[in-house]
Design a protein around this motif. Structure first.
Motif, PDB file in Angstrom:
ATOM      1  N   GLU A 105    -129.904  -5.945  -8.860  1.00 46.34           N
ATOM      2  CA  GLU A 105    -129.010  -6.265  -7.761  1.00 46.34           C
ATOM      3  C   GLU A 105    -127.738  -6.934  -8.244  1.00 46.34           C
ATOM      4  N   HIS A 106    -127.642  -7.266  -9.523  1.00 47.24           N
ATOM      5  CA  HIS A 106    -126.471  -7.914 -10.093  1.00 47.24           C
ATOM      6  C   HIS A 106    -125.721  -6.953 -11.022  1.00 47.24           C
ATOM      7  N   VAL A 107    -124.493  -7.356 -11.384  1.00 41.30           N
ATOM      8  CA  VAL A 107    -123.871  -6.748 -12.549  1.00 41.30           C
ATOM      9  C   VAL A 107    -124.530  -7.406 -13.752  1.00 41.30           C
ATOM     10  N   ASP A 108    -125.283  -6.639 -14.494  1.00 38.95           N
ATOM     11  CA  ASP A 108    -126.140  -7.218 -15.530  1.00 38.95           C
ATOM     12  C   ASP A 108    -125.448  -7.183 -16.885  1.00 38.95           C
ATOM     13  N   LEU A 109    -124.897  -8.321 -17.290  1.00 39.41           N
ATOM     14  CA  LEU A 109    -124.292  -8.461 -18.611  1.00 39.41           C
ATOM     15  C   LEU A 109    -125.268  -9.089 -19.600  1.00 39.41           C
ATOM     16  N   GLY A 110    -126.508  -9.295 -19.163  1.00 34.70           N
ATOM     17  CA  GLY A 110    -127.486  -9.957 -20.018  1.00 34.70           C
ATOM     18  C   GLY A 110    -128.350  -9.018 -20.817  1.00 34.70           C
ATOM     19  N   ILE A 111    -128.530  -7.793 -20.363  1.00 35.27           N
ATOM     20  CA  ILE A 111    -129.451  -6.860 -21.016  1.00 35.27           C
ATOM     21  C   ILE A 111    -128.680  -5.908 -21.919  1.00 35.27           C
ATOM     22  N   LEU A 395    -124.189  -4.223 -29.733  1.00 39.19           N
ATOM     23  CA  LEU A 395    -124.143  -4.060 -28.282  1.00 39.19           C
ATOM     24  C   LEU A 395    -123.653  -5.282 -27.535  1.00 39.19           C
ATOM     25  N   VAL A 396    -123.405  -6.397 -28.237  1.00 39.45           N
ATOM     26  CA  VAL A 396    -123.144  -7.649 -27.535  1.00 39.45           C
ATOM     27  C   VAL A 396    -122.017  -8.420 -28.209  1.00 39.45           C
ATOM     28  N   LEU A 397    -121.425  -9.333 -27.426  1.00 38.10           N
ATOM     29  CA  LEU A 397    -120.517 -10.307 -28.028  1.00 38.10           C
ATOM     30  C   LEU A 397    -120.995 -11.708 -27.650  1.00 38.10           C
ATOM     31  N   TRP A 398    -120.656 -12.636 -28.518  1.00 36.42           N
ATOM     32  CA  TRP A 398    -121.107 -14.021 -28.412  1.00 36.42           C
ATOM     33  C   TRP A 398    -119.898 -14.854 -28.028  1.00 36.42           C
ATOM     34  N   ALA A 399    -119.865 -15.317 -26.782  1.00 33.23           N
ATOM     35  CA  ALA A 399    -118.694 -16.000 -26.250  1.00 33.23           C
ATOM     36  C   ALA A 399    -118.898 -17.506 -26.279  1.00 33.23           C
ATOM     37  N   GLY A 400    -117.882 -18.229 -26.777  1.00 34.30           N
ATOM     38  CA  GLY A 400    -117.936 -19.675 -26.841  1.00 34.30           C
ATOM     39  C   GLY A 400    -117.265 -20.307 -25.639  1.00 34.30           C
ATOM     40  N   LEU A 401    -117.939 -21.275 -25.037  1.00 34.36           N
ATOM     41  CA  LEU A 401    -117.419 -21.975 -23.863  1.00 34.36           C
ATOM     42  C   LEU A 401    -116.738 -23.273 -24.289  1.00 34.36           C
ATOM     43  N   PRO A 402    -115.759 -23.743 -23.525  1.00 30.38           N
ATOM     44  CA  PRO A 402    -115.096 -24.993 -23.885  1.00 30.38           C
ATOM     45  C   PRO A 402    -115.915 -26.241 -23.576  1.00 30.38           C
ATOM     46  N   HIS A 419    -125.382 -11.382 -13.959  1.00 33.42           N
ATOM     47  CA  HIS A 419    -126.451 -11.900 -14.817  1.00 33.42           C
ATOM     48  C   HIS A 419    -125.949 -11.951 -16.249  1.00 33.42           C
ATOM     49  N   LEU A 420    -126.201 -13.073 -16.936  1.00 34.16           N
ATOM     50  CA  LEU A 420    -125.829 -13.227 -18.340  1.00 34.16           C
ATOM     51  C   LEU A 420    -126.962 -13.917 -19.074  1.00 34.16           C
ATOM     52  N   ALA A 421    -126.863 -13.937 -20.398  1.00 35.21           N
ATOM     53  CA  ALA A 421    -127.890 -14.564 -21.233  1.00 35.21           C
ATOM     54  C   ALA A 421    -127.314 -15.837 -21.842  1.00 35.21           C
ATOM     55  N   HIS A 434    -123.062 -24.233 -25.672  1.00 37.79           N
ATOM     56  CA  HIS A 434    -121.653 -23.854 -25.694  1.00 37.79           C
ATOM     57  C   HIS A 434    -121.453 -22.338 -25.728  1.00 37.79           C
ATOM     58  N   TYR A 435    -122.538 -21.534 -25.637  1.00 39.22           N
ATOM     59  CA  TYR A 435    -122.410 -20.088 -25.841  1.00 39.22           C
ATOM     60  C   TYR A 435    -123.141 -19.295 -24.766  1.00 39.22           C
ATOM     61  N   VAL A 436    -122.646 -18.082 -24.528  1.00 40.02           N
ATOM     62  CA  VAL A 436    -123.362 -17.088 -23.735  1.00 40.02           C
ATOM     63  C   VAL A 436    -123.262 -15.748 -24.455  1.00 40.02           C
ATOM     64  N   ARG A 437    -124.274 -14.923 -24.279  1.00 38.34           N
ATOM     65  CA  ARG A 437    -124.243 -13.573 -24.825  1.00 38.34           C
ATOM     66  C   ARG A 437    -123.961 -12.599 -23.703  1.00 38.34           C
ATOM     67  N   LEU A 438    -122.987 -11.713 -23.941  1.00 36.59           N
ATOM     68  CA  LEU A 438    -122.597 -10.709 -22.958  1.00 36.59           C
ATOM     69  C   LEU A 438    -122.756  -9.326 -23.575  1.00 36.59           C
ATOM     70  N   SER A 439    -123.429  -8.445 -22.853  1.00 38.83           N
ATOM     71  CA  SER A 439    -123.627  -7.074 -23.319  1.00 38.83           C
ATOM     72  C   SER A 439    -122.480  -6.189 -22.841  1.00 38.83           C
TER      73      SER A 439
END
Length: 474
Positions: A105-111, A395-402, A419-421, A434-439
């Motif tokens: 039901e979401h835009v799934d950026l986690g898988i 398949l993914v990038l590792w994004a750093g948060l401030p 949805h994110l990881a 400080h990080y999230v993974r986005l597919s």
């Protein structure tokens, strides 16, 4: 049946263990218990101990346990009835669910799971045509279909690593391969060296096997090799689990010199190396790829795990281990404790797809390049304060948060339909807030919609004071 299973306070406290050291403490306890439910160590419909009993076993106030149980109820992990106690359940949906399960039901950026490659249906039809040649047999082959083992071995030869079919043991995906290897190569209490961050299911499998996980850091720019080699010397691990090809989740790529150094240090430490090559075929940018890590192996200590889930399609549950022929026999014997063979139809289908690997790789590369570039561009436009590199494959990038707010962002994202990881999911010790993974497996227009939602969720998260420094994912 509710109430038939029970767990006492002392046993539950031991299972929670040091996992609940984060603050606020009640949240650490709650997330530790939800993790025990998610990985099956505490089955659903198990009656939990009374708040007073668990508080005594943990050495905390009853209010702490009361707050933990309230969080579990609010997030769908606990059901209670007056006079009957509380028992574990699984949430139907929402932020309390499994962190790497699809959210349709979401835009799934986690898988990180791409759609099936073109040509899959044709390969399946060819497999059906071949079935007549096999139905006269028993259908079981613990080492794998001979035709498929030849195809996998041939692909290693094409990549510059001499390999015989007798060195291949086919499994039901990469996770199955890793679990089999952990069971054969280590005993409970042994030390496993892993990257941090790393693939969470492999870390979970190591913990379930009773291994002590020690970490060496990796970033999108690569490995600190002095740190990695020193970790072998300090920890003297029984084995190590590494992802040198487009590392999950950072996207880093280990070069030939670094691979040789790791294998040499493992040899000095007498450690086995499990090398996960699940996305090794998914290079995006042009240029020479490093040889497989096993090319530097001289004594059979490198166990290479491969899979077709990311290259062809996740619905084809075919993986493998490349190792020595004697170890193939041990793996084939060990797998029979839980299953007898991989699907014959899947193996036939994958064999046909291997014959078309060059086209498949080119098609995947075009798709992923388009999606990756679209995701990076829209992230830099809509959330410019985030740090994100452009991985050369995977398949993914590792994004750093401030700020350390990945867990809070995940919960806000669920409210905004994305949805994110979060980073703690990939840490050996619950860090990486400080990080999230986005597919980037979705088409550009869907990725753009997902980032719009993500930007709104980030604005909401950034406006909230006191985002938790370390939330817990077990």
């Amino acid at each position: 049946m509710v109430g038939e299973r029970r767990i006492n306070g002392h046993l539950l406290a031991r299972l929670i263990g040091a996992a609940a050291r984060e603050r606020p403490y009640y949240l650490g306890v709650a997330r530790a218990i939800s993790g025990l439910v998610l990985d099956g160590r505490v089955p659903t419909y198990t009656r939990l101990p009374a708040e007073r009993d668990l508080a005594a076993a943990l050495g905390v106030s009853r209010n702490t346990v009361t707050a933990a149980y309230a969080w579990l109820r609010e997030n769908g992990y606990l059901d209670s009835r007056q006079g009957a106690g509380s028992w574990t359940v699984l949430p139907d949906s929402g932020p309390g669910g499994g962190q790497l399960l699809p959210h349709t039901e979401h835009v799934d950026l986690g898988i990180a799971a791409p759609a099936a490659i073109d040509g899959l249906q044709q390969a399946a039809r060819l497999a059906v045509d071949q079935l007549a040649a096999h139905v006269g047999g028993i259908g079981y082959n613990p080492r794998g279909l001979p035709e498929l083992r030849h195809a996998i071995a041939r692909r290693y030869v094409e990549r510059g690593l001499p390999t015989a079919p007798e060195q291949i043991c086919v499994t039901n995906g990469a996770q199955h391969a890793v679990a089999l290897l952990l069971g054969l190569l280590a005993d409970p209490g042994d030390t496993l060296l892993a990257e941090s961050p790393s693939y969470p299911h492999a870390l979970d499998a190591a913990r379930r096997h009773g291994l002590q996980v020690r970490a060496a850091g990796v970033t999108p720019s690569g490995w600190d090799m002095d740190h990695v080699l020193d970790a072998f010397r300090r920890f003297r691990p029984r084995l190590a689990y590494l992802i040198p090809d487009f590392q999950n989740p950072t996207g880093a790529l280990m070069d030939d010199e670094e691979r040789a150094a790791v294998v040499a240090e493992a040899r000095r430490a007498d450690a086995a190396l499990i090398v996960d090559e699940s996305v090794a075929e998914l290079a995006i940018d042009s240029g020479d790829q490093p040889a497989p890590t096993a090319a530097h192996d001289t004594d059979g200590r490198v166990y290479t795990v491969g899979s077709v889930a990311k290259t062809f399609w996740g619905g084809l549950r075919i993986g493998w281990v490349r190792t020595t022929p004697p170890m193939v026999e041990r793996l084939a014997a060990a797998r029979q404790r839980v299953d007898l063979s991989s699907s014959l139809m899947d193996q036939l289908t994958v064999t046909h797809l291997f014959a078309d690997m060059l086209r498949v790789r080119a098609e995947r590369s075009r798709q992923l390049a388009r999606n990756r570039d679209a995701l990076v561009a829209v992230l830099r436009e809509r959330i410019p304060e985030w740090r994100c590199s452009r991985p050369s494959g995977g398949l993914v990038l590792w994004a750093g948060l401030p700020r350390p707010a990945a867990t809070a962002l995940r919960e806000a994202g669920a409210r905004h339909g994305v949805h994110l990881a979060p980073g703690p999911l990939f840490g050996a010790d619950g860090t990486l807030e400080h990080y999230v993974r986005l597919s980037y497996t979705l088409p550009p227009e869907v990725l753009a919609d997902g980032v719009e939602r993500l930007a709104r969720a980030w604005a909401e998260t950034a406006a909230r004071p006191g985002a938790p420094r370390h939330d817990l994912y077990v």
